[in-house]
Write a protein that holds these residues in place. Structure first.
Motif, PDB file in Angstrom:
ATOM      1  N   SER A  96      34.811  46.361  26.910  1.00 18.01           N
ATOM      2  CA  SER A  96      36.174  46.676  26.498  1.00 18.01           C
ATOM      3  C   SER A  96      36.186  47.447  25.183  1.00 18.01           C
ATOM      4  O   SER A  96      37.130  48.183  24.897  1.00 18.01           O
ATOM      5  CB  SER A  96      36.991  45.395  26.359  1.00 18.01           C
ATOM      6  N   LYS A  97      35.134  47.282  24.383  1.00 19.95           N
ATOM      7  CA  LYS A  97      35.058  47.995  23.115  1.00 19.95           C
ATOM      8  C   LYS A  97      34.452  49.388  23.270  1.00 19.95           C
ATOM      9  O   LYS A  97      34.768  50.296  22.517  1.00 19.95           O
ATOM     10  CB  LYS A  97      34.211  47.198  22.119  1.00 19.95           C
ATOM     11  N   ASN A  98      33.562  49.536  24.254  1.00 22.00           N
ATOM     12  CA  ASN A  98      32.744  50.741  24.298  1.00 22.00           C
ATOM     13  C   ASN A  98      33.062  51.700  25.435  1.00 22.00           C
ATOM     14  O   ASN A  98      32.621  52.841  25.416  1.00 22.00           O
ATOM     15  CB  ASN A  98      31.257  50.347  24.409  1.00 22.00           C
ATOM     16  N   SER A  99      33.808  51.273  26.433  1.00 23.41           N
ATOM     17  CA  SER A  99      34.021  52.146  27.585  1.00 23.41           C
ATOM     18  C   SER A  99      35.466  52.080  28.041  1.00 23.41           C
ATOM     19  O   SER A  99      36.024  50.989  28.167  1.00 23.41           O
ATOM     20  CB  SER A  99      33.101  51.739  28.745  1.00 23.41           C
ATOM     21  N   PRO A 100      36.104  53.231  28.304  1.00 19.63           N
ATOM     22  CA  PRO A 100      37.489  53.222  28.774  1.00 19.63           C
ATOM     23  C   PRO A 100      37.611  52.949  30.271  1.00 19.63           C
ATOM     24  O   PRO A 100      38.705  52.701  30.767  1.00 19.63           O
ATOM     25  CB  PRO A 100      37.979  54.626  28.438  1.00 19.63           C
ATOM     26  N   ILE A 101      36.495  52.992  31.013  1.00 19.04           N
ATOM     27  CA  ILE A 101      36.509  52.733  32.452  1.00 19.04           C
ATOM     28  C   ILE A 101      35.249  51.951  32.805  1.00 19.04           C
ATOM     29  O   ILE A 101      34.148  52.357  32.429  1.00 19.04           O
ATOM     30  CB  ILE A 101      36.540  54.044  33.275  1.00 19.04           C
ATOM     31  N   TRP A 102      35.406  50.825  33.490  1.00 20.66           N
ATOM     32  CA  TRP A 102      34.215  50.118  33.939  1.00 20.66           C
ATOM     33  C   TRP A 102      34.489  49.417  35.266  1.00 20.66           C
ATOM     34  O   TRP A 102      35.622  49.084  35.586  1.00 20.66           O
ATOM     35  CB  TRP A 102      33.691  49.141  32.888  1.00 20.66           C
ATOM     36  N   TYR A 103      33.399  49.213  36.010  1.00 20.80           N
ATOM     37  CA  TYR A 103      33.488  48.626  37.342  1.00 20.80           C
ATOM     38  C   TYR A 103      33.168  47.137  37.282  1.00 20.80           C
ATOM     39  O   TYR A 103      32.358  46.696  36.478  1.00 20.80           O
ATOM     40  CB  TYR A 103      32.534  49.344  38.304  1.00 20.80           C
ATOM     41  N   VAL A 104      33.805  46.376  38.161  1.00 24.10           N
ATOM     42  CA  VAL A 104      33.652  44.925  38.189  1.00 24.10           C
ATOM     43  C   VAL A 104      33.281  44.511  39.604  1.00 24.10           C
ATOM     44  O   VAL A 104      33.905  44.952  40.567  1.00 24.10           O
ATOM     45  CB  VAL A 104      34.959  44.220  37.768  1.00 24.10           C
ATOM     46  N   GLN A 105      32.275  43.654  39.725  1.00 25.25           N
ATOM     47  CA  GLN A 105      31.849  43.153  41.026  1.00 25.25           C
ATOM     48  C   GLN A 105      31.778  41.628  40.975  1.00 25.25           C
ATOM     49  O   GLN A 105      31.479  41.050  39.936  1.00 25.25           O
ATOM     50  CB  GLN A 105      30.480  43.717  41.408  1.00 25.25           C
ATOM     51  N   GLY A 106      32.023  40.981  42.093  1.00 26.54           N
ATOM     52  CA  GLY A 106      31.951  39.526  42.167  1.00 26.54           C
ATOM     53  C   GLY A 106      33.312  38.890  41.958  1.00 26.54           C
ATOM     54  O   GLY A 106      34.081  39.304  41.090  1.00 26.54           O
ATOM     55  N   GLU A 107      33.594  37.870  42.767  1.00 30.44           N
ATOM     56  CA  GLU A 107      34.909  37.237  42.738  1.00 30.44           C
ATOM     57  C   GLU A 107      35.223  36.632  41.370  1.00 30.44           C
ATOM     58  O   GLU A 107      36.329  36.771  40.859  1.00 30.44           O
ATOM     59  CB  GLU A 107      35.003  36.154  43.828  1.00 30.44           C
ATOM     60  N   TRP A 108      34.244  35.930  40.785  1.00 26.65           N
ATOM     61  CA  TRP A 108      34.523  35.304  39.490  1.00 26.65           C
ATOM     62  C   TRP A 108      34.816  36.357  38.427  1.00 26.65           C
ATOM     63  O   TRP A 108      35.738  36.205  37.626  1.00 26.65           O
ATOM     64  CB  TRP A 108      33.348  34.435  39.042  1.00 26.65           C
ATOM     65  N   SER A 109      34.044  37.430  38.423  1.00 27.36           N
ATOM     66  CA  SER A 109      34.241  38.477  37.424  1.00 27.36           C
ATOM     67  C   SER A 109      35.610  39.143  37.588  1.00 27.36           C
ATOM     68  O   SER A 109      36.284  39.453  36.599  1.00 27.36           O
ATOM     69  CB  SER A 109      33.136  39.526  37.520  1.00 27.36           C
ATOM     70  N   ILE A 110      36.020  39.349  38.831  1.00 26.22           N
ATOM     71  CA  ILE A 110      37.334  39.956  39.076  1.00 26.22           C
ATOM     72  C   ILE A 110      38.436  39.054  38.528  1.00 26.22           C
ATOM     73  O   ILE A 110      39.352  39.510  37.832  1.00 26.22           O
ATOM     74  CB  ILE A 110      37.533  40.235  40.578  1.00 26.22           C
ATOM     75  N   ARG A 111      38.345  37.758  38.826  1.00 28.56           N
ATOM     76  CA  ARG A 111      39.365  36.835  38.307  1.00 28.56           C
ATOM     77  C   ARG A 111      39.328  36.784  36.782  1.00 28.56           C
ATOM     78  O   ARG A 111      40.376  36.738  36.131  1.00 28.56           O
ATOM     79  CB  ARG A 111      39.154  35.435  38.892  1.00 28.56           C
ATOM     80  N   ARG A 112      38.134  36.778  36.218  1.00 25.64           N
ATOM     81  CA  ARG A 112      37.996  36.717  34.751  1.00 25.64           C
ATOM     82  C   ARG A 112      38.640  37.937  34.101  1.00 25.64           C
ATOM     83  O   ARG A 112      39.348  37.814  33.093  1.00 25.64           O
ATOM     84  CB  ARG A 112      36.507  36.647  34.381  1.00 25.64           C
ATOM     85  N   HIS A 113      38.435  39.108  34.649  1.00 26.82           N
ATOM     86  CA  HIS A 113      39.023  40.322  34.091  1.00 26.82           C
ATOM     87  C   HIS A 113      40.544  40.326  34.269  1.00 26.82           C
ATOM     88  O   HIS A 113      41.275  40.764  33.373  1.00 26.82           O
ATOM     89  CB  HIS A 113      38.404  41.564  34.741  1.00 26.82           C
ATOM     90  N   ALA A 114      41.013  39.835  35.426  1.00 27.11           N
ATOM     91  CA  ALA A 114      42.457  39.777  35.640  1.00 27.11           C
ATOM     92  C   ALA A 114      43.112  38.811  34.648  1.00 27.11           C
ATOM     93  O   ALA A 114      44.179  39.092  34.089  1.00 27.11           O
ATOM     94  CB  ALA A 114      42.762  39.333  37.071  1.00 27.11           C
ATOM     95  N   GLU A 115      42.470  37.677  34.397  1.00 25.13           N
ATOM     96  CA  GLU A 115      42.993  36.719  33.427  1.00 25.13           C
ATOM     97  C   GLU A 115      43.004  37.319  32.025  1.00 25.13           C
ATOM     98  O   GLU A 115      43.961  37.147  31.265  1.00 25.13           O
ATOM     99  CB  GLU A 115      42.143  35.448  33.451  1.00 25.13           C
ATOM    100  N   SER A 116      41.930  38.026  31.682  1.00 30.02           N
ATOM    101  CA  SER A 116      41.867  38.648  30.366  1.00 30.02           C
ATOM    102  C   SER A 116      42.964  39.689  30.194  1.00 30.02           C
ATOM    103  O   SER A 116      43.611  39.778  29.144  1.00 30.02           O
ATOM    104  CB  SER A 116      40.490  39.306  30.170  1.00 30.02           C
ATOM    105  N   LEU A 117      43.217  40.464  31.251  1.00 27.54           N
ATOM    106  CA  LEU A 117      44.284  41.467  31.208  1.00 27.54           C
ATOM    107  C   LEU A 117      45.635  40.792  31.001  1.00 27.54           C
ATOM    108  O   LEU A 117      46.437  41.205  30.161  1.00 27.54           O
ATOM    109  CB  LEU A 117      44.264  42.286  32.489  1.00 27.54           C
ATOM    110  N   ALA A 118      45.896  39.722  31.768  1.00 26.12           N
ATOM    111  CA  ALA A 118      47.190  39.045  31.684  1.00 26.12           C
ATOM    112  C   ALA A 118      47.389  38.396  30.316  1.00 26.12           C
ATOM    113  O   ALA A 118      48.488  38.419  29.753  1.00 26.12           O
ATOM    114  CB  ALA A 118      47.307  38.001  32.787  1.00 26.12           C
TER     115      ALA A 118
END
Length: 271
Positions: free
Chosen positions: A105-127
């Motif tokens: 989040s500090k170093n890249s304006p676009i990044w890819y996410v794989q795995g169910e837990w990681s997707i949920r973790r990123h969605a929670e962080s966004l919210a």
């Protein structure tokens, strides 16, 4: 025996713990002297090793003069060790993923996410990072339950708009104070070339099939797109303002022309 000791160590025992426990299983029960002779662990160490194993529930001690040590059933011990190792592995993945999320989040304006837990973790962080409002475009109702709590929690402190092209059909979990909308056509070009072709249908590119599931937009700063590529779920998180602002304008325009419907919480008698 060496392979057995190595396997027990892999599951989380120290070498001396593995030797003491294996020796006890081999002799059935015994005193510290018997364990020392069978395990080759120094006798002064047998006492504290055995007490430690007893505290973990791996052996029992019949107090006396001398004490007699009895092993717990190996299947029980192995199950406990395996569960502890699995829990540690999960916690390590989560911790490392959180560090990775912070770094990206500090170093890249676009990044890819794989795995169910990681997707949920990123969605929670966004919210959790919302400062003004959250917009959600939901195109796969079979999975809405996994994000229902996230949406409901965010709606307690900020305005949340959820676009539901197929209405609230299939939504069985309350979405809190979120406003629910069914989009309506407002522009022929957008409707035919973007909404119907990209948002609502599969896209075939270079032999792969892509299907959009969700778009999350926090303010106009962060956009998370959840999609399937040949059936495998992935996501992309974007903080590049040229993209996030355009996506937000699309969604705002859809909301402005949409029909607002009641959310599940209101339908059950809420305010």
């Amino acid at each position: 025996m060496d392979d057995l000791i190595r396997n027990l160590m892999t599951l989380g025992l120290t070498e001396y713990e593995a030797r003491v426990y294996a020796a006890l299983v081999g002799i059935g029960e015994g005193s510290a002297r018997h364990i020392h002779e069978a395990s080759k662990v120094p006798r002064p160490r047998v006492y504290d090793i055995a007490e430690g194993l007893a505290a973990r529930g791996f052996i029992t001690i019949r107090r006396g003069n001398p004490h007699v040590y009895i092993p717990v059933e190996p299947a029980v011990v192995i199950h406990h060790l395996k569960s502890a190792a699995d829990a540690a592995a999960t916690a390590a993945v989560q911790g490392l993923d959180a560090l990775s999320l912070d770094a990206r989040s500090k170093n890249s304006p676009i990044w890819y996410v794989q795995g169910e837990w990681s997707i949920r973790r990123h969605a929670e962080s966004l919210a959790m990072g919302v400062t003004h409002d959250l917009a959600v475009v939901c195109l796969d109702y079979t999975q809405i339950g996994e994000f229902a709590r996230l949406i409901a929690d965010a709606s307690r402190d900020h305005p949340v708009s959820v676009l539901l092209p197929n209405g609230k059909r299939g939504i069985r979990k309350p979405l809190g104070n979120a406003s629910l909308h069914v989009p309506k056509p407002f522009c022929t070009f957008f409707q035919e070339n973007i909404f119907e072709r990209i948002y609502c249908g599969p896209l075939s590119v270079d032999g792969s099939t892509f299907l959009l599931e969700y778009i999350f937009i926090a303010d106009d700063r962060v956009c998370m797109i959840v999609y399937r590529e040949d059936g495998v779920r992935n996501a992309v998180v974007i903080t590049l303002p040229f993209i996030t602002c355009v996506q937000r304008q699309f969604v705002n325009r859809m909301i402005a022309s949409a029909e607002r419907i009641e959310g599940p919480a209101r339908a059950e008698g809420g305010p």
